[in-house]
Motif scaffolding. Structure first.
Motif, mmCIF file in Angstrom:
data_model
loop_
_atom_site.group_PDB
_atom_site.id
_atom_site.type_symbol
_atom_site.label_atom_id
_atom_site.label_comp_id
_atom_site.label_asym_id
_atom_site.label_seq_id
_atom_site.Cartn_x
_atom_site.Cartn_y
_atom_site.Cartn_z
ATOM 1 N N PRO A 1 0.783 -1.269 0.047
ATOM 2 C CA PRO A 1 -0.027 0.066 0.067
ATOM 3 C C PRO A 1 1.004 1.443 0.100
ATOM 4 O O PRO A 1 1.816 1.354 0.758
ATOM 5 N N ALA A 2 0.286 2.194 -0.717
ATOM 6 C CA ALA A 2 1.151 3.552 -0.852
ATOM 7 C C ALA A 2 0.827 4.365 0.446
ATOM 8 O O ALA A 2 -0.240 4.432 1.080
ATOM 9 N N VAL A 3 1.921 4.925 0.830
ATOM 10 C CA VAL A 3 1.853 6.043 2.219
ATOM 11 C C VAL A 3 2.346 7.206 1.748
ATOM 12 O O VAL A 3 3.161 7.523 0.911
ATOM 13 N N GLY B 1 5.015 6.789 -1.281
ATOM 14 C CA GLY B 1 5.806 5.543 -1.513
ATOM 15 C C GLY B 1 5.412 4.377 -0.856
ATOM 16 O O GLY B 1 4.310 4.413 -0.042
ATOM 17 N N VAL B 2 6.004 3.490 -1.041
ATOM 18 C CA VAL B 2 5.844 1.988 -0.280
ATOM 19 C C VAL B 2 6.981 1.616 0.744
ATOM 20 O O VAL B 2 8.005 1.825 0.566
ATOM 21 N N GLU B 3 6.431 1.376 2.023
ATOM 22 C CA GLU B 3 7.350 1.128 2.960
ATOM 23 C C GLU B 3 7.756 -0.273 2.971
ATOM 24 O O GLU B 3 6.935 -1.247 2.542
ATOM 25 N N HIS B 4 9.091 -0.685 3.512
ATOM 26 C CA HIS B 4 9.610 -2.057 3.430
ATOM 27 C C HIS B 4 10.551 -2.343 4.517
ATOM 28 O O HIS B 4 11.413 -1.289 4.734
ATOM 29 N N PRO B 5 10.502 -3.402 5.094
ATOM 30 C CA PRO B 5 11.508 -3.329 6.246
ATOM 31 C C PRO B 5 12.973 -3.560 5.849
ATOM 32 O O PRO B 5 13.664 -3.964 4.861
#
Length: 203
Positions: free
Chosen positions: A112-114, A174-178
């Motif tokens: 999901p976009a933030v 954008g898209v968050e990722h660990p």
């Protein structure tokens, strides 16, 4: 001798010794015949002619071997799955520039976009990041982004945002990722950074 009398030949009756001798001869002949029959008997095969017949394999042993092979296969499959799960991530980035520098990638992860906003800074490890309330968030830009690290203030230029210099306020989607699930990021150099990296995708 009176005239006209006829003499008959004498008949000899065998005595006891003659009968014993005849019986002994018969026994000798019988013994000789038995010995001849024994000589014609089939010889016992020697060691070189011995054929060893293996005992049939126990069905229990066969089942145990099959079960052991099955367990070994299952173990190998499990280890393979664990290796794949612990192996390299399908999300990878590259570094551009030399202190300061930034991360770029050709494909952002799905998710999901933030919307985020803050100040563009040179953050932990010398990488571009977004200063917000709390820990700086490391940024990853599209591989088409252009950077300037030597002329004036460091900056990044994208089709969606134009040129943004370090120190300016900006809004990103954008898209968050660990952080720990991204190949190419030296997490040991990013102490103090947010554990969620932002892949900048657009406005």
């Amino acid at each position: 001798m009176p005239t006209g009398s006829t003499l008959s030949p004498a008949t000899t009756t065998p005595g006891p010794r003659s009968a014993l001798a005849a019986g002994a001869m018969v026994l000798a002949l019988l013994a000789t015949g038995c010995a001849a029959e024994d000589d014609g008997a089939t010889d016992t095969p020697g060691d070189e002619d011995t054929v060893q017949v293996e005992a049939p394999e126990d069905e229990t042993d066969v089942e145990d071997d099959a079960e052991a092979e099955s367990q070994e296969t299952d173990t190998e499959e499990t280890e393979t799955e664990e290796t794949e799960a612990d192996g390299a991530s399908d999300v990878s980035v590259e570094t551009v520039g030399e202190s300061p520098h930034a991360f770029v990638t050709g494909q952002a992860p799905e998710g999901p976009a933030v919307d985020v906003s803050g100040e563009l800074i040179i953050g932990p490890g010398g990488y571009m990041a977004l200063a917000q309330d709390g820990q700086p968030q490391v940024l990853v830009f599209d591989e088409d982004a252009e950077f300037s690290f030597r002329d004036g203030a460091p900056s990044v230029t994208t089709p969606e945002h134009g040129t943004i210099e370090v120190g300016e306020e900006v809004e990103f989607s954008g898209v968050e990722h660990p952080l720990d699930d991204i190949d190419g990021i030296p997490s040991e150099r990013l102490g103090g950074a947010d554990q969620q990296v932002l892949f900048v995708t657009g406005d």
